[in-house]
Design a protein around this motif. Structure first.
Motif, PDB file in Angstrom:
ATOM      1  N   CYS A   1       0.804  -1.217   0.000  1.00 34.87           N
ATOM      2  CA  CYS A   1       0.000   0.000   0.000  1.00 34.87           C
ATOM      3  C   CYS A   1       0.838   1.267   0.000  1.00 34.87           C
ATOM      4  O   CYS A   1       0.460   2.256  -0.588  1.00 34.87           O
ATOM      5  N   ALA A   2       1.912   1.270   0.721  1.00 32.32           N
ATOM      6  CA  ALA A   2       2.861   2.377   0.735  1.00 32.32           C
ATOM      7  C   ALA A   2       2.178   3.719   0.837  1.00 32.32           C
ATOM      8  O   ALA A   2       2.535   4.688   0.200  1.00 32.32           O
TER       9      ALA A   2
ATOM     10  N   PHE B   1     -10.593  -2.213  -4.861  1.00 25.16           N
ATOM     11  CA  PHE B   1     -10.549  -0.955  -5.616  1.00 25.16           C
ATOM     12  C   PHE B   1     -10.571   0.166  -4.579  1.00 25.16           C
ATOM     13  O   PHE B   1     -11.604   0.412  -3.940  1.00 25.16           O
ATOM     14  N   LEU B   2      -9.438   0.837  -4.402  1.00 22.01           N
ATOM     15  CA  LEU B   2      -9.236   1.692  -3.242  1.00 22.01           C
ATOM     16  C   LEU B   2      -8.965   3.139  -3.634  1.00 22.01           C
ATOM     17  O   LEU B   2      -8.276   3.413  -4.622  1.00 22.01           O
ATOM     18  N   ILE B   3      -9.495   4.057  -2.822  1.00 25.75           N
ATOM     19  CA  ILE B   3      -9.102   5.456  -2.872  1.00 25.75           C
ATOM     20  C   ILE B   3      -8.606   5.834  -1.477  1.00 25.75           C
ATOM     21  O   ILE B   3      -8.814   5.103  -0.506  1.00 25.75           O
ATOM     22  N   SER B   4      -7.948   6.979  -1.380  1.00 25.13           N
ATOM     23  CA  SER B   4      -7.454   7.430  -0.077  1.00 25.13           C
ATOM     24  C   SER B   4      -7.962   8.826   0.229  1.00 25.13           C
ATOM     25  O   SER B   4      -8.369   9.577  -0.673  1.00 25.13           O
ATOM     26  N   GLY B   5      -7.900   9.185   1.508  1.00 24.01           N
ATOM     27  CA  GLY B   5      -8.334  10.506   1.938  1.00 24.01           C
ATOM     28  C   GLY B   5      -7.468  11.627   1.426  1.00 24.01           C
ATOM     29  O   GLY B   5      -7.872  12.789   1.474  1.00 24.01           O
ATOM     30  N   ASP B   6      -6.264  11.285   0.933  1.00 24.16           N
ATOM     31  CA  ASP B   6      -5.406  12.330   0.353  1.00 24.16           C
ATOM     32  C   ASP B   6      -5.356  12.237  -1.167  1.00 24.16           C
ATOM     33  O   ASP B   6      -4.444  12.758  -1.800  1.00 24.16           O
TER      34      ASP B   6
ATOM     35  N   VAL C   1      -8.161   0.308   4.848  1.00 29.40           N
ATOM     36  CA  VAL C   1      -6.734   0.035   5.031  1.00 29.40           C
ATOM     37  C   VAL C   1      -6.124   1.153   5.863  1.00 29.40           C
ATOM     38  O   VAL C   1      -6.376   2.338   5.615  1.00 29.40           O
ATOM     39  N   MET C   2      -5.290   0.780   6.837  1.00 27.31           N
ATOM     40  CA  MET C   2      -4.519   1.756   7.603  1.00 27.31           C
ATOM     41  C   MET C   2      -3.103   1.237   7.756  1.00 27.31           C
ATOM     42  O   MET C   2      -2.897   0.081   8.138  1.00 27.31           O
ATOM     43  N   ASN C   3      -2.124   2.081   7.454  1.00 28.09           N
ATOM     44  CA  ASN C   3      -0.718   1.693   7.523  1.00 28.09           C
ATOM     45  C   ASN C   3      -0.004   2.204   8.769  1.00 28.09           C
ATOM     46  O   ASN C   3       1.197   1.975   8.900  1.00 28.09           O
ATOM     47  N   TYR C   4      -0.717   2.894   9.656  1.00 24.93           N
ATOM     48  CA  TYR C   4      -0.069   3.559  10.778  1.00 24.93           C
ATOM     49  C   TYR C   4      -0.654   3.077  12.096  1.00 24.93           C
ATOM     50  O   TYR C   4      -1.866   3.138  12.320  1.00 24.93           O
TER      51      TYR C   4
ATOM     52  N   ASN D   1      -4.753   6.925   4.331  1.00 28.56           N
ATOM     53  CA  ASN D   1      -5.520   5.700   4.527  1.00 28.56           C
ATOM     54  C   ASN D   1      -5.908   5.150   3.161  1.00 28.56           C
ATOM     55  O   ASN D   1      -5.447   5.655   2.135  1.00 28.56           O
ATOM     56  N   ALA D   2      -6.756   4.179   3.141  1.00 30.67           N
ATOM     57  CA  ALA D   2      -7.368   3.728   1.897  1.00 30.67           C
ATOM     58  C   ALA D   2      -8.673   3.021   2.236  1.00 30.67           C
ATOM     59  O   ALA D   2      -8.795   2.407   3.295  1.00 30.67           O
TER      60      ALA D   2
END
Length: 224
Positions: free
Chosen positions: A16-17, A123-128, A198-201, A104-105
């Protein structure tokens, strides 16, 4: 009922990076499609077709108040899937970010393994403002179309209308009526539809609400 979530270490970070490489200008899609038959029209008034999960305040995945809520803390990805088996479809829903942290995603999934292994297309989008198409093997999210920025995405605490095309081996993502990404992949031909976050943090919260989910049986219209 066992919890459908993958606690992902280096594999998730690599996959995801933080939803970040550079975006190309979106071309026209290589394929058109036709809506054939409305199969699902879900306003989340009832929870019966969806799997529900709760773990205190750290994880809530539930249909309530006319939306499906995914709300969790920590470095992981989670998904919820609807009962049913679909092959060639168009899937649409509105997704509203309700949390403050934008790295996020979240998004929609198709052809999920009904055995709840997590295998399927995401199929993902992110808040940024980034988007990607990914394959999940149940343990990590592998890029099919790498994350890239898109002007079609409304960032922050905003609502985005998502459209996912899963027809034959053709996969495509539309956001707010604009084409964003496409790919060809033949690893799964049918399965359940779902919702994902998805959360990477570590220690960060993602809260997203999904509404007005529709699934159509569909077919391709190849462009010349």
């Amino acid at each position: 009922m066992r919890l459908l979530m993958a606690i992902v270490g280096a594999a998730l970070l690599a996959a995801c990076a933080s939803i970040r490489p550079a975006m190309r200008t979106e071309p026209a899609p290589e394929s058109g499609f036709r809506y054939l038959e409305l199969l699902v029209d879900d306003d989340f008034a009832g929870s019966e077709p969806w799997r529900q999960y709760m773990d205190g305040d750290d994880l809530v995945m539930s249909a309530r108040d006319g939306v499906y809520q995914i709300d969790f803390v920590g470095r992981q990805y989670v998904w919820a899937q609807r009962q049913g088996w679909h092959s060639d479809i168009v899937l649409e829903a509105d997704a509203t970010q309700a949390s403050d942290f934008d790295h996020n995603a979240f998004g929609l999934a198709c052809r999920l393994d009904p055995a709840n292994s997590g295998r399927g297309y995401f199929f993902l989008i992110s808040g940024d403002g980034y988007a990607s198409i990914r394959w999940s093997n149940g343990r990590s999210l592998e890029p099919i179309v790498r994350a890239a920025s898109s002007a079609a995405i409304r960032s922050g605490k905003a609502s985005n209308s998502l459209r996912v095309v899963c027809i034959e081996d053709y996969l495509a993502l539309w956001v707010n009526g604009q084409f964003v990404a496409e790919a060809r992949d033949g690893r799964a031909s049918a399965g359940a539809v779902g919702l994902a976050g998805v959360m990477n943090y570590a220690g960060r919260r993602l809260a997203v609400h999904f509404d007005d989910l529709k699934v159509w049986r569909a077919a391709l219209d190849e462009r010349e």
